[in-house]
Design a protein around this motif. Structure first.
Motif, PDB file in Angstrom:
ATOM      1  N   THR A   1      -6.333   0.546   4.165  1.00 52.26           N
ATOM      2  CA  THR A   1      -5.308   1.258   3.399  1.00 52.26           C
ATOM      3  C   THR A   1      -5.926   1.906   2.171  1.00 52.26           C
ATOM      4  N   LEU A   2      -6.789   1.178   1.510  1.00 57.03           N
ATOM      5  CA  LEU A   2      -7.449   1.682   0.311  1.00 57.03           C
ATOM      6  C   LEU A   2      -8.301   2.906   0.618  1.00 57.03           C
ATOM      7  N   LEU A   3      -9.108   2.826   1.652  1.00 56.80           N
ATOM      8  CA  LEU A   3      -9.967   3.957   2.022  1.00 56.80           C
ATOM      9  C   LEU A   3      -9.146   5.171   2.458  1.00 56.80           C
ATOM     10  N   ASN A   4      -8.074   4.941   3.199  1.00 60.30           N
ATOM     11  CA  ASN A   4      -7.215   6.057   3.619  1.00 60.30           C
ATOM     12  C   ASN A   4      -6.600   6.761   2.419  1.00 60.30           C
ATOM     13  N   GLU A   5      -6.198   6.010   1.428  1.00 55.02           N
ATOM     14  CA  GLU A   5      -5.599   6.615   0.232  1.00 55.02           C
ATOM     15  C   GLU A   5      -6.642   7.405  -0.554  1.00 55.02           C
ATOM     16  N   LEU A   6      -7.857   6.893  -0.642  1.00 52.68           N
ATOM     17  CA  LEU A   6      -8.912   7.623  -1.337  1.00 52.68           C
ATOM     18  C   LEU A   6      -9.271   8.908  -0.596  1.00 52.68           C
ATOM     19  N   LYS A   7      -9.244   8.872   0.728  1.00 51.38           N
ATOM     20  CA  LYS A   7      -9.529  10.077   1.514  1.00 51.38           C
ATOM     21  C   LYS A   7      -8.458  11.142   1.294  1.00 51.38           C
ATOM     22  N   LYS A   8      -7.205  10.711   1.157  1.00 54.80           N
ATOM     23  CA  LYS A   8      -6.115  11.664   0.918  1.00 54.80           C
ATOM     24  C   LYS A   8      -6.270  12.363  -0.428  1.00 54.80           C
TER      25      LYS A   8
ATOM     26  N   GLY B   1       0.789  -1.223   0.000  1.00 54.80           N
ATOM     27  CA  GLY B   1       0.000   0.000   0.000  1.00 54.80           C
ATOM     28  C   GLY B   1       0.820   1.271   0.000  1.00 54.80           C
ATOM     29  N   ILE B   2       2.109   1.197   0.316  1.00 55.06           N
ATOM     30  CA  ILE B   2       2.931   2.401   0.363  1.00 55.06           C
ATOM     31  C   ILE B   2       3.619   2.704  -0.967  1.00 55.06           C
ATOM     32  N   LEU B   3       3.515   1.804  -1.920  1.00 54.00           N
ATOM     33  CA  LEU B   3       4.170   2.013  -3.209  1.00 54.00           C
ATOM     34  C   LEU B   3       3.374   2.983  -4.072  1.00 54.00           C
ATOM     35  N   GLU B   4       4.077   3.841  -4.799  1.00 55.82           N
ATOM     36  CA  GLU B   4       3.434   4.834  -5.660  1.00 55.82           C
ATOM     37  C   GLU B   4       2.616   4.167  -6.766  1.00 55.82           C
ATOM     38  N   THR B   5       3.100   3.054  -7.301  1.00 53.70           N
ATOM     39  CA  THR B   5       2.356   2.373  -8.366  1.00 53.70           C
ATOM     40  C   THR B   5       1.015   1.865  -7.847  1.00 53.70           C
ATOM     41  N   THR B   6       0.991   1.389  -6.616  1.00 53.00           N
ATOM     42  CA  THR B   6      -0.257   0.919  -6.025  1.00 53.00           C
ATOM     43  C   THR B   6      -1.216   2.076  -5.821  1.00 53.00           C
ATOM     44  N   LYS B   7      -0.711   3.208  -5.371  1.00 60.20           N
ATOM     45  CA  LYS B   7      -1.553   4.390  -5.159  1.00 60.20           C
ATOM     46  C   LYS B   7      -2.169   4.866  -6.472  1.00 60.20           C
ATOM     47  N   GLU B   8      -1.408   4.811  -7.550  1.00 59.23           N
ATOM     48  CA  GLU B   8      -1.935   5.197  -8.846  1.00 59.23           C
ATOM     49  C   GLU B   8      -3.014   4.223  -9.306  1.00 59.23           C
ATOM     50  N   GLN B   9      -2.802   2.928  -9.057  1.00 56.26           N
ATOM     51  CA  GLN B   9      -3.787   1.927  -9.449  1.00 56.26           C
ATOM     52  C   GLN B   9      -5.078   2.075  -8.654  1.00 56.26           C
ATOM     53  N   ILE B  10      -4.974   2.479  -7.385  1.00 54.59           N
ATOM     54  CA  ILE B  10      -6.167   2.696  -6.561  1.00 54.59           C
ATOM     55  C   ILE B  10      -7.043   3.764  -7.209  1.00 54.59           C
ATOM     56  N   ILE B  11      -6.451   4.871  -7.603  1.00 49.42           N
ATOM     57  CA  ILE B  11      -7.208   5.966  -8.210  1.00 49.42           C
ATOM     58  C   ILE B  11      -7.801   5.532  -9.545  1.00 49.42           C
ATOM     59  N   GLU B  12      -7.006   4.855 -10.366  1.00 48.52           N
ATOM     60  CA  GLU B  12      -7.498   4.397 -11.666  1.00 48.52           C
ATOM     61  C   GLU B  12      -8.687   3.458 -11.513  1.00 48.52           C
ATOM     62  N   MET B  13      -8.595   2.520 -10.565  1.00 49.24           N
ATOM     63  CA  MET B  13      -9.689   1.567 -10.373  1.00 49.24           C
ATOM     64  C   MET B  13     -10.926   2.260  -9.807  1.00 49.24           C
TER      65      MET B  13
END
Length: 101
Positions: free
Chosen positions: A81-88, A49-61
């Protein structure tokens, strides 16, 4: 004896040195490039969850309409982790506006 060429994940510089080990007994590395934002890194992260590629994939999905549990299962991260990243990244309205453009 085999050698591994280690590159900084941010600047792709090969001037890195060993920098101790972390709590999970994984080798840490330090980038010697002065302009690099990332100071230390490891080669294989357990927490994806801390990788930039994963964060980009979260937004794309999220933009493509994938659900929370589906995205977490595909990316092998927790729903928290997913919800926290979307909130950010912002409110759902922002994600919907990005989808239309």
């Amino acid at each position: 004896m085999a050698t591994i060429e280690v590159k900084c994940p941010k600047c792709r510089n090969t001037q890195v040195v060993k920098y101790g080990i972390n709590k999970q007994k994984k080798q840490r590395y330090l980038c010697k490039n002065q302009e690099c934002e990332k100071e230390t890194f490891i080669l294989e992260y357990e927490n994806l969850g801390i990788l930039e590629t994963t964060k980009e994939q979260i937004i794309e999905m999220a933009i493509n309409g994938s659900g929370i549990r589906d995205t977490a299962r595909v990316l092998k991260i927790s729903t928290t982790t997913l919800l926290n990243e979307l909130k950010k990244k912002g409110s759902p309205e922002i994600l919907l506006n990005n989808r239309r453009t």
